[in-house]
Enzyme design. Structure first.
Site, PDB file in Angstrom:
ATOM      1  N   ASP A 105       0.919  -1.331   0.306  1.00  0.00           N
ATOM      2  CA  ASP A 105      -0.084   0.436   0.176  1.00  0.00           C
ATOM      3  C   ASP A 105       1.258   0.610   0.110  1.00  0.00           C
ATOM      4  O   ASP A 105       1.154   1.143   1.009  1.00  0.00           O
ATOM      5  CB  ASP A 105      -0.513   0.103   1.599  1.00  0.00           C
ATOM      6  CG  ASP A 105      -2.087   1.011   1.026  1.00  0.00           C
ATOM      7  OD1 ASP A 105      -1.830   2.232   1.194  1.00  0.00           O
ATOM      8  OD2 ASP A 105      -2.543   1.398   2.116  1.00  0.00           O
ATOM      9  N   ALA A 112      -0.501   4.422  -8.862  1.00  0.00           N
ATOM     10  CA  ALA A 112      -1.582   4.479  -8.068  1.00  0.00           C
ATOM     11  C   ALA A 112      -2.980   5.365  -7.199  1.00  0.00           C
ATOM     12  O   ALA A 112      -2.132   5.998  -7.722  1.00  0.00           O
ATOM     13  CB  ALA A 112      -1.061   3.779  -7.181  1.00  0.00           C
ATOM     14  N   GLU A 127      -6.848   5.790  -6.090  1.00  0.00           N
ATOM     15  CA  GLU A 127      -8.717   5.950  -6.280  1.00  0.00           C
ATOM     16  C   GLU A 127      -8.578   7.086  -7.304  1.00  0.00           C
ATOM     17  O   GLU A 127      -8.873   7.628  -6.729  1.00  0.00           O
ATOM     18  CB  GLU A 127      -9.337   6.286  -4.848  1.00  0.00           C
ATOM     19  CG  GLU A 127      -8.227   5.296  -3.944  1.00  0.00           C
ATOM     20  CD  GLU A 127      -9.113   3.548  -3.414  1.00  0.00           C
ATOM     21  OE1 GLU A 127     -10.293   3.659  -4.101  1.00  0.00           O
ATOM     22  OE2 GLU A 127      -9.170   3.000  -2.745  1.00  0.00           O
ATOM     23  N   THR A 130      -5.357  13.433 -14.152  1.00  0.00           N
ATOM     24  CA  THR A 130      -6.608  13.069 -14.745  1.00  0.00           C
ATOM     25  C   THR A 130      -6.514  14.529 -14.926  1.00  0.00           C
ATOM     26  O   THR A 130      -6.388  16.140 -14.331  1.00  0.00           O
ATOM     27  CB  THR A 130      -7.864  12.358 -14.051  1.00  0.00           C
ATOM     28  OG1 THR A 130      -8.643  13.065 -14.549  1.00  0.00           O
ATOM     29  CG2 THR A 130      -7.794  13.646 -12.383  1.00  0.00           C
ATOM     30  N   ASP A 131      -7.516  14.926 -16.343  1.00  0.00           N
ATOM     31  CA  ASP A 131      -7.745  16.118 -16.559  1.00  0.00           C
ATOM     32  C   ASP A 131      -9.064  16.624 -15.854  1.00  0.00           C
ATOM     33  O   ASP A 131      -8.933  17.558 -15.927  1.00  0.00           O
ATOM     34  CB  ASP A 131      -8.044  15.982 -18.198  1.00  0.00           C
ATOM     35  CG  ASP A 131      -9.379  15.658 -18.208  1.00  0.00           C
ATOM     36  OD1 ASP A 131      -9.702  14.328 -17.645  1.00  0.00           O
ATOM     37  OD2 ASP A 131      -9.993  15.022 -19.394  1.00  0.00           O
ATOM     38  N   GLU A 132      -9.857  15.781 -15.558  1.00  0.00           N
ATOM     39  CA  GLU A 132     -10.386  16.611 -14.265  1.00  0.00           C
ATOM     40  C   GLU A 132     -10.050  17.619 -13.246  1.00  0.00           C
ATOM     41  O   GLU A 132     -11.041  17.861 -12.477  1.00  0.00           O
ATOM     42  CB  GLU A 132     -11.015  15.813 -13.365  1.00  0.00           C
ATOM     43  CG  GLU A 132     -11.978  14.438 -14.813  1.00  0.00           C
ATOM     44  CD  GLU A 132     -12.684  13.542 -13.732  1.00  0.00           C
ATOM     45  OE1 GLU A 132     -13.336  13.718 -13.076  1.00  0.00           O
ATOM     46  OE2 GLU A 132     -12.436  11.913 -14.400  1.00  0.00           O
ATOM     47  N   TYR A 165     -12.530  12.729  -6.023  1.00  0.00           N
ATOM     48  CA  TYR A 165     -11.850  12.518  -6.508  1.00  0.00           C
ATOM     49  C   TYR A 165     -10.281  13.267  -6.928  1.00  0.00           C
ATOM     50  O   TYR A 165      -9.691  13.499  -6.920  1.00  0.00           O
ATOM     51  CB  TYR A 165     -12.268  11.691  -7.782  1.00  0.00           C
ATOM     52  CG  TYR A 165     -11.562  11.302  -8.820  1.00  0.00           C
ATOM     53  CD1 TYR A 165      -9.757  10.632  -8.763  1.00  0.00           C
ATOM     54  CD2 TYR A 165     -11.457  11.703 -10.084  1.00  0.00           C
ATOM     55  CE1 TYR A 165      -9.141  10.066  -9.462  1.00  0.00           C
ATOM     56  CE2 TYR A 165     -10.711  11.330 -11.066  1.00  0.00           C
ATOM     57  CZ  TYR A 165      -9.548  10.862 -10.511  1.00  0.00           C
ATOM     58  OH  TYR A 165      -8.396  10.638 -11.515  1.00  0.00           O
ATOM     59  N   LYS A 187      -6.797  14.182  -6.843  1.00  0.00           N
ATOM     60  CA  LYS A 187      -5.806  14.960  -8.070  1.00  0.00           C
ATOM     61  C   LYS A 187      -5.019  15.632  -8.081  1.00  0.00           C
ATOM     62  O   LYS A 187      -3.854  16.140  -7.474  1.00  0.00           O
ATOM     63  CB  LYS A 187      -6.270  14.076  -8.681  1.00  0.00           C
ATOM     64  CG  LYS A 187      -6.775  12.556  -8.858  1.00  0.00           C
ATOM     65  CD  LYS A 187      -5.649  11.390  -8.341  1.00  0.00           C
ATOM     66  CE  LYS A 187      -4.246  11.568 -10.081  1.00  0.00           C
ATOM     67  NZ  LYS A 187      -3.547  10.302  -9.894  1.00  0.00           N
ATOM     68  N   ASN A 190     -10.285  10.229 -20.148  1.00  0.00           N
ATOM     69  CA  ASN A 190     -10.166   8.854 -19.623  1.00  0.00           C
ATOM     70  C   ASN A 190      -9.082   7.654 -20.826  1.00  0.00           C
ATOM     71  O   ASN A 190      -9.633   8.237 -21.699  1.00  0.00           O
ATOM     72  CB  ASN A 190     -11.733   8.741 -19.694  1.00  0.00           C
ATOM     73  CG  ASN A 190     -12.598   9.581 -18.204  1.00  0.00           C
ATOM     74  OD1 ASN A 190     -11.328   9.668 -17.480  1.00  0.00           O
ATOM     75  ND2 ASN A 190     -13.966   9.801 -18.323  1.00  0.00           N
ATOM     76  N   ASN A 191      -9.125   6.670 -19.998  1.00  0.00           N
ATOM     77  CA  ASN A 191      -8.712   5.530 -21.020  1.00  0.00           C
ATOM     78  C   ASN A 191      -9.574   4.957 -20.590  1.00  0.00           C
ATOM     79  O   ASN A 191     -10.628   4.382 -19.967  1.00  0.00           O
ATOM     80  CB  ASN A 191      -7.068   5.300 -20.868  1.00  0.00           C
ATOM     81  CG  ASN A 191      -6.285   6.361 -20.235  1.00  0.00           C
ATOM     82  OD1 ASN A 191      -5.830   6.662 -22.111  1.00  0.00           O
ATOM     83  ND2 ASN A 191      -6.218   7.667 -19.960  1.00  0.00           N
TER      84      ASN A 191
END
Length: 200
Positions: A60, A83, A85, A131-133, A157, A161, A186-187
């Site tokens: 972890d 890694a 969530e 992420t682009d988010e 989320y 990030k 997204n992939n």
């Protein structure tokens, strides 16, 4: 010999990357570190599990002591940090779990990397996959995000990030760690966990 740590390497994206690195670069030692949550599956790596340049370590990223041990044992000189969530709906149900893994876990990796090399950054790299988010939400007619788009995360989320991105950048600026951050969209593809949109 390069010793490259890939975190989250038993998940959907990670397993494709690990396979590519192991097969394309036999001179590199690829250490795959994954805690094997619901989204990680060693079956994704069956075809390379016996390769000489591949090692799997169950860990972890929030276990600071074990993370440090792995960095020292394998003399990790490069990190590809996947890694995380990553499911928005799960982050709404349990924001603290996302903060722990995505923020603290990233910091533990940064600290272990920093402690091992102590400013000897020649040919070292810490690559953080984000992420682009972190940039927010686009409406159908909005222009695409760019690297200059202001951060505006809209879910626990994406907030976790975004925070991890800031820590990676800060470690690069303050401690001169050789960091790279990518904010991909997204992939999808083989081995993707079925909770995601397209496989669902």
């Amino acid at each position: 010999k390069r010793n490259i740590l890939v975190t989250g390497g038993a998940g959907f994206i990670g397993s494709h990357l690990v396979r590519l690195l192991v097969n394309k670069y036999p001179e590199y030692h690829i250490i795959n570190m994954d805690v094997l949550t619901y989204a990680g599956n060693l079956e994704n790596l069956k075809d390379i599990e016996h390769k000489e340049n591949f090692t799997f370590v169950k860990c972890d990223i929030c276990d600071l002591k074990k993370v440090k041990t792995i960095f020292n044992e394998y003399n990790i000189d490069s990190v590809i940090h996947l890694a995380a969530e990553s499911h928005v709906d799960r982050s709404i149900a349990d924001p603290l779990a996302f903060a722990k893994t995505n923020i603290l876990g990233t910091m533990f990796l940064l600290n272990a990397f920093k402690a091992l090399w102590q400013n000897n950054w020649h040919e070292k790299r810490f690559y953080h996959v984000s992420t682009d988010e972190v940039y927010g939400t686009l409406e159908p007619n909005d222009p695409a995000f760019t690297e200059e788009t202001p951060y505006a995360p809209n879910s626990p989320y994406s907030a976790s990030k975004a925070s991890a991105d800031h820590f990676v950048r800060a470690y690069g600026h303050t401690f001169k760690l050789p960091v790279v951050i990518s904010n991909c969209s997204n992939n999808y593809g083989p081995f993707q966990f079925p909770e995601k949109l397209i496989p669902l």
